[in-house]
Motif scaffolding. Structure first.
Motif, PDB file in Angstrom:
ATOM      1  N   PRO A   5       0.809  -1.214   0.000  1.00 62.75           N
ATOM      2  CA  PRO A   5       0.000   0.000   0.000  1.00 62.75           C
ATOM      3  C   PRO A   5       0.845   1.268   0.000  1.00 62.75           C
ATOM      4  O   PRO A   5       1.978   1.277   0.479  1.00 62.75           O
ATOM      5  CB  PRO A   5      -0.783  -0.112   1.308  1.00 62.75           C
ATOM      6  CG  PRO A   5       0.168  -0.829   2.212  1.00 62.75           C
ATOM      7  CD  PRO A   5       0.881  -1.820   1.325  1.00 62.75           C
ATOM      8  N   SER A   6       0.264   2.327  -0.528  1.00 61.74           N
ATOM      9  CA  SER A   6       0.922   3.628  -0.478  1.00 61.74           C
ATOM     10  C   SER A   6       0.788   4.183   0.944  1.00 61.74           C
ATOM     11  O   SER A   6      -0.035   3.705   1.730  1.00 61.74           O
ATOM     12  CB  SER A   6       0.245   4.590  -1.455  1.00 61.74           C
ATOM     13  OG  SER A   6      -1.045   4.921  -1.007  1.00 61.74           O
ATOM     14  N   GLU A   8      -0.628   6.853   1.850  1.00 58.29           N
ATOM     15  CA  GLU A   8      -1.998   7.327   2.014  1.00 58.29           C
ATOM     16  C   GLU A   8      -2.945   6.164   2.317  1.00 58.29           C
ATOM     17  O   GLU A   8      -3.845   6.285   3.142  1.00 58.29           O
ATOM     18  CB  GLU A   8      -2.465   8.064   0.757  1.00 58.29           C
ATOM     19  CG  GLU A   8      -1.735   9.357   0.496  1.00 58.29           C
ATOM     20  CD  GLU A   8      -0.360   9.178  -0.151  1.00 58.29           C
ATOM     21  OE1 GLU A   8      -0.053   8.074  -0.686  1.00 58.29           O
ATOM     22  OE2 GLU A   8       0.416  10.137  -0.121  1.00 58.29           O
ATOM     23  N   GLU A   9      -2.744   5.037   1.640  1.00 51.04           N
ATOM     24  CA  GLU A   9      -3.580   3.857   1.867  1.00 51.04           C
ATOM     25  C   GLU A   9      -3.362   3.279   3.264  1.00 51.04           C
ATOM     26  O   GLU A   9      -4.306   2.805   3.893  1.00 51.04           O
ATOM     27  CB  GLU A   9      -3.304   2.788   0.807  1.00 51.04           C
ATOM     28  CG  GLU A   9      -3.763   3.191  -0.569  1.00 51.04           C
ATOM     29  CD  GLU A   9      -3.270   2.272  -1.655  1.00 51.04           C
ATOM     30  OE1 GLU A   9      -4.051   2.037  -2.602  1.00 51.04           O
ATOM     31  OE2 GLU A   9      -2.114   1.785  -1.592  1.00 51.04           O
ATOM     32  N   ILE A  10      -2.136   3.350   3.740  1.00 53.29           N
ATOM     33  CA  ILE A  10      -1.837   2.854   5.090  1.00 53.29           C
ATOM     34  C   ILE A  10      -2.640   3.639   6.115  1.00 53.29           C
ATOM     35  O   ILE A  10      -3.328   3.064   6.956  1.00 53.29           O
ATOM     36  CB  ILE A  10      -0.328   2.955   5.393  1.00 53.29           C
ATOM     37  CG1 ILE A  10       0.448   1.974   4.504  1.00 53.29           C
ATOM     38  CG2 ILE A  10      -0.051   2.673   6.880  1.00 53.29           C
ATOM     39  CD1 ILE A  10       1.952   2.156   4.548  1.00 53.29           C
ATOM     40  N   TYR A  11      -2.571   4.958   6.031  1.00 51.74           N
ATOM     41  CA  TYR A  11      -3.270   5.782   7.030  1.00 51.74           C
ATOM     42  C   TYR A  11      -4.785   5.753   6.841  1.00 51.74           C
ATOM     43  O   TYR A  11      -5.530   5.858   7.815  1.00 51.74           O
ATOM     44  CB  TYR A  11      -2.708   7.204   7.038  1.00 51.74           C
ATOM     45  CG  TYR A  11      -1.328   7.208   7.658  1.00 51.74           C
ATOM     46  CD1 TYR A  11      -1.172   7.090   9.036  1.00 51.74           C
ATOM     47  CD2 TYR A  11      -0.187   7.283   6.879  1.00 51.74           C
ATOM     48  CE1 TYR A  11       0.084   7.054   9.615  1.00 51.74           C
ATOM     49  CE2 TYR A  11       1.075   7.251   7.441  1.00 51.74           C
ATOM     50  CZ  TYR A  11       1.198   7.135   8.813  1.00 51.74           C
ATOM     51  OH  TYR A  11       2.452   7.088   9.390  1.00 51.74           O
ATOM     52  N   ALA A  12      -5.256   5.581   5.624  1.00 53.57           N
ATOM     53  CA  ALA A  12      -6.697   5.503   5.373  1.00 53.57           C
ATOM     54  C   ALA A  12      -7.298   4.205   5.900  1.00 53.57           C
ATOM     55  O   ALA A  12      -8.499   4.143   6.158  1.00 53.57           O
ATOM     56  CB  ALA A  12      -6.977   5.638   3.877  1.00 53.57           C
ATOM     57  N   ALA A  13      -6.475   3.185   6.096  1.00 53.85           N
ATOM     58  CA  ALA A  13      -6.972   1.885   6.545  1.00 53.85           C
ATOM     59  C   ALA A  13      -7.124   1.787   8.062  1.00 53.85           C
ATOM     60  O   ALA A  13      -7.552   0.748   8.574  1.00 53.85           O
ATOM     61  CB  ALA A  13      -6.044   0.776   6.047  1.00 53.85           C
ATOM     62  N   TRP A  20      -4.834  -0.606  13.285  1.00 56.45           N
ATOM     63  CA  TRP A  20      -5.043  -1.414  12.086  1.00 56.45           C
ATOM     64  C   TRP A  20      -5.454  -2.800  12.527  1.00 56.45           C
ATOM     65  O   TRP A  20      -5.004  -3.298  13.565  1.00 56.45           O
ATOM     66  CB  TRP A  20      -3.754  -1.492  11.266  1.00 56.45           C
ATOM     67  CG  TRP A  20      -3.409  -0.197  10.618  1.00 56.45           C
ATOM     68  CD1 TRP A  20      -3.705   0.174   9.349  1.00 56.45           C
ATOM     69  CD2 TRP A  20      -2.723   0.917  11.188  1.00 56.45           C
ATOM     70  NE1 TRP A  20      -3.249   1.447   9.098  1.00 56.45           N
ATOM     71  CE2 TRP A  20      -2.641   1.920  10.221  1.00 56.45           C
ATOM     72  CE3 TRP A  20      -2.170   1.159  12.441  1.00 56.45           C
ATOM     73  CZ2 TRP A  20      -2.030   3.146  10.446  1.00 56.45           C
ATOM     74  CZ3 TRP A  20      -1.557   2.375  12.677  1.00 56.45           C
ATOM     75  CH2 TRP A  20      -1.498   3.357  11.684  1.00 56.45           C
ATOM     76  N   THR A  24      -5.939  -6.622   8.005  1.00 60.67           N
ATOM     77  CA  THR A  24      -5.328  -5.622   7.126  1.00 60.67           C
ATOM     78  C   THR A  24      -3.820  -5.779   7.115  1.00 60.67           C
ATOM     79  O   THR A  24      -3.190  -5.784   6.055  1.00 60.67           O
ATOM     80  CB  THR A  24      -5.704  -4.203   7.579  1.00 60.67           C
ATOM     81  OG1 THR A  24      -7.125  -4.053   7.494  1.00 60.67           O
ATOM     82  CG2 THR A  24      -5.039  -3.148   6.717  1.00 60.67           C
ATOM     83  N   TRP A  28      -0.872  -6.989   4.030  1.00 55.38           N
ATOM     84  CA  TRP A  28       0.341  -6.250   3.709  1.00 55.38           C
ATOM     85  C   TRP A  28       1.602  -7.030   4.049  1.00 55.38           C
ATOM     86  O   TRP A  28       2.714  -6.541   3.860  1.00 55.38           O
ATOM     87  CB  TRP A  28       0.359  -4.917   4.452  1.00 55.38           C
ATOM     88  CG  TRP A  28      -0.768  -4.004   4.086  1.00 55.38           C
ATOM     89  CD1 TRP A  28      -1.532  -4.020   2.954  1.00 55.38           C
ATOM     90  CD2 TRP A  28      -1.263  -2.909   4.868  1.00 55.38           C
ATOM     91  NE1 TRP A  28      -2.454  -3.021   2.978  1.00 55.38           N
ATOM     92  CE2 TRP A  28      -2.319  -2.313   4.143  1.00 55.38           C
ATOM     93  CE3 TRP A  28      -0.920  -2.382   6.101  1.00 55.38           C
ATOM     94  CZ2 TRP A  28      -3.022  -1.222   4.618  1.00 55.38           C
ATOM     95  CZ3 TRP A  28      -1.625  -1.298   6.575  1.00 55.38           C
ATOM     96  CH2 TRP A  28      -2.661  -0.710   5.839  1.00 55.38           C
ATOM     97  N   TRP A  46       7.476   0.682  -0.269  1.00 55.75           N
ATOM     98  CA  TRP A  46       6.621   1.270  -1.304  1.00 55.75           C
ATOM     99  C   TRP A  46       7.407   2.301  -2.111  1.00 55.75           C
ATOM    100  O   TRP A  46       7.337   2.325  -3.335  1.00 55.75           O
ATOM    101  CB  TRP A  46       5.388   1.905  -0.664  1.00 55.75           C
ATOM    102  CG  TRP A  46       4.457   2.509  -1.656  1.00 55.75           C
ATOM    103  CD1 TRP A  46       3.494   1.863  -2.374  1.00 55.75           C
ATOM    104  CD2 TRP A  46       4.411   3.885  -2.058  1.00 55.75           C
ATOM    105  NE1 TRP A  46       2.848   2.764  -3.189  1.00 55.75           N
ATOM    106  CE2 TRP A  46       3.385   4.001  -3.024  1.00 55.75           C
ATOM    107  CE3 TRP A  46       5.113   5.012  -1.692  1.00 55.75           C
ATOM    108  CZ2 TRP A  46       3.072   5.217  -3.620  1.00 55.75           C
ATOM    109  CZ3 TRP A  46       4.808   6.223  -2.289  1.00 55.75           C
ATOM    110  CH2 TRP A  46       3.791   6.307  -3.240  1.00 55.75           C
TER     111      TRP A  46
END
Length: 56
Positions: A5-6, A8-13, A20, A24, A28, A46
């Motif tokens: 994940p990017s 941004e995707e890490i923090y959005a999850a 987390w 999830t 990863w 990443w």
């Protein structure tokens, strides 16, 4: 191969509580319980992958 994940995707999850889920992290490739520094390591992987995929 685990999903990479990017940042941004890490923090959005994150969950509502700011953590987390085990599922999830497993997607990863992060073992449970996660070790200190797992986010930094994932972001570095990443970023390295992005550098290896330069546009033509």
């Amino acid at each position: 191969m685990p999903v990479l994940p990017s940042p941004e995707e890490i923090y959005a999850a994150r969950t509502e509580k700011g953590a987390w889920t085990r599922a999830t992290l497993a997607e990863w490739g992060i073992p449970w319980p996660p070790v200190k520094g797992w986010k930094d390591e994932l972001i570095a992987r990443w970023e390295a992958a992005q550098q290896n995929h330069t546009p033509r």
